[in-house]
Scaffold this active site. Structure first.
Site, mmCIF file in Angstrom:
data_model
loop_
_atom_site.group_PDB
_atom_site.id
_atom_site.type_symbol
_atom_site.label_atom_id
_atom_site.label_comp_id
_atom_site.label_asym_id
_atom_site.label_seq_id
_atom_site.Cartn_x
_atom_site.Cartn_y
_atom_site.Cartn_z
ATOM 1 C CD GLU A 11 -5.973 -8.097 3.995
ATOM 2 O OE1 GLU A 11 -6.827 -8.633 4.936
ATOM 3 O OE2 GLU A 11 -4.875 -7.676 3.957
ATOM 4 C CD GLU B 116 -1.713 -3.036 2.385
ATOM 5 O OE1 GLU B 116 -1.490 -3.468 3.232
ATOM 6 O OE2 GLU B 116 -3.135 -2.905 1.907
#
Ligand code: XIL
Length: 365
Positions: A162, A276
């Site tokens: 991220e 995810e």
């Protein structure tokens, strides 16, 4: 359009007649939800889940389900910075090692998450006040010590997690929103990402190394920035093997956008890990939310679609699909967003949901 306008009356009558005839026939049996196939057996690529070490230790129902259904596991929290190096140069590998043992005993691939992220940092890092050399040393030591400890024991790492902003596709840097900035970019410069991959590769040359991020399926600007980043790393000879598409989505996620994003990522030539996956059913945070049959069906269809399009990824680029957590009872979504939600293929009693069967069908084709 009036139903009985001339143009529509005859076809409508015909359809009604055929429908009533069909209703008098014995109805075709519904595809009964008794398929004993497991997710791992249905897919031609690894299917995984992010695993809670506490449940793995203390709950046999949970560990048996994981063992039966999945061929890969991702370490949910136990290898994050705050868990592994809670104080400077004091490393704690107990929980991570427990997962390694589980993976070895049950013959699961182990995907490690993650080496560098702007979250899950211990206070000593947040408050660290060294010069740029001291920061580089902290960063390098953490990556090398952790990756070296798991050398040969994990198949792959999310090296950087991220790093890119939602708003404009630039690297996280200063805090625009509290907690959103990256301490790493701030102290180490933009090329910290490349160096993280190099340090990880030096410590464990055989591990596959991933850049992992969310929002790629709905944020075109962010997707393009991620593709530019990983392509430039690849062109410079930085050891990067794949991209993690987190895919924390909900039942309204746009199918065309997901497919288009996947196709753009495939064009990089890197491995693609849907890393995810969860599919929220109450994205509007309705406090009186009821998980109805139509919502179950919509969730099931979305799981099927995601697995279906993943089958179009060239085999050599398929790193697999991993759900984030295992059941609605252990999903991070309800407590993180403080709402009722049911984002996974198993319910809190470890029973298969309709979403399981949709997922299974999509994995098969
Ligand atoms: C989540 C965990 O599931 C929670 O238990 C934890 O408290 C917060 O982090 N993107 C990521 C994961 O890359 O590390 C996050 O995991 C979920 C979002």
């Amino acid at each position: 359009m009036p139903l009985f306008s001339n143009r529509y009356f005859l076809p409508a009558m015909l359809a009604a007649l055929l429908f009533s005839a069909a209703c008098h026939k014995k109805p075709a049996p519904m595809p009964a939800p008794t398929d004993d196939a497991t997710l791992q057996s249905a897919a031609s690529f690894p299917v995984g889940a992010a695993i809670s070490v506490d449940l793995l230790r203390n709950n046999v129902g949970y560990s048996s389900l994981v063992s039966a259904q999945f061929s890969s596991i991702t370490t949910e929290n136990v290898l994050k910075f705050d868990a592994v190096e809670p104080a400077e140069n004091q490393f704690n590998f107990t929980d991570g090692d427990y997962m390694v043992t589980f993976a070895v005993q049950r013959h699961k691939r182990l995907h490690a998450h993650n080496l560098i992220w702007h979250q899950a940092l211990p206070n000593w890092v947040i408050n660290f006040s060294g010069d740029s050399l001291a920061w580089e040393n902290l960063f390098k030591t953490h990556i090398e010590t952790e990756a070296a400890h798991y050398k040969g024991e994990v198949a792959s790492w999310d090296v950087v997690n991220e790093a890119i902003r939602d708003d404009d596709g630039t690297l996280r840097n200063q805090d625009v929103n509290p907690g959103d900035g990256s301490i790493w970019r701030r102290h180490l410069g933009a090329d910290y990402i490349a160096r993280a991959f190099q340090y990880a590769h030096e410590a464990d040359p055989n591990a596959l190394l991933f850049y992992n991020d969310y929002g790629q399926e709905w944020n075109g600007q962010k997707l393009n920035a991620i593709i530019a980043l990983v392509s430039s790393l690849k062109n410079r000879g930085i050891p990067i093997d794949g991209i993690g598409m987190q895919m924390h989505i909900d039942i309204n996620a746009d199918n065309n956008n997901m497919l288009a994003a996947l196709q753009k990522l495939i064009a990089t030539g890197l491995k693609i890990h849907i890393s995810e996956l969860d599919i929220a059913v109450n994205p509007g945070n309705d406090p009186n939310f009821v998980f109805t049959d139509p919502l179950n069906a919509a969730q099931s269809a979305k799981f099927q679609y995601v697995a279906h399009i993943y089958n179009t990824v060239p085999t050599a680029q398929q790193y697999g699909i991993t759900t984030w957590n295992v059941t609605d009872g252990d999903s991070w979504i309800p407590w993180f967003y403080n709402r009722k939600d049911y984002p996974l293929p198993f319910d809190a009693n470890y029973h298969k949901k309709q979403a399981f069967y949709g997922f299974l069908t999509g994995l098969k084709n």
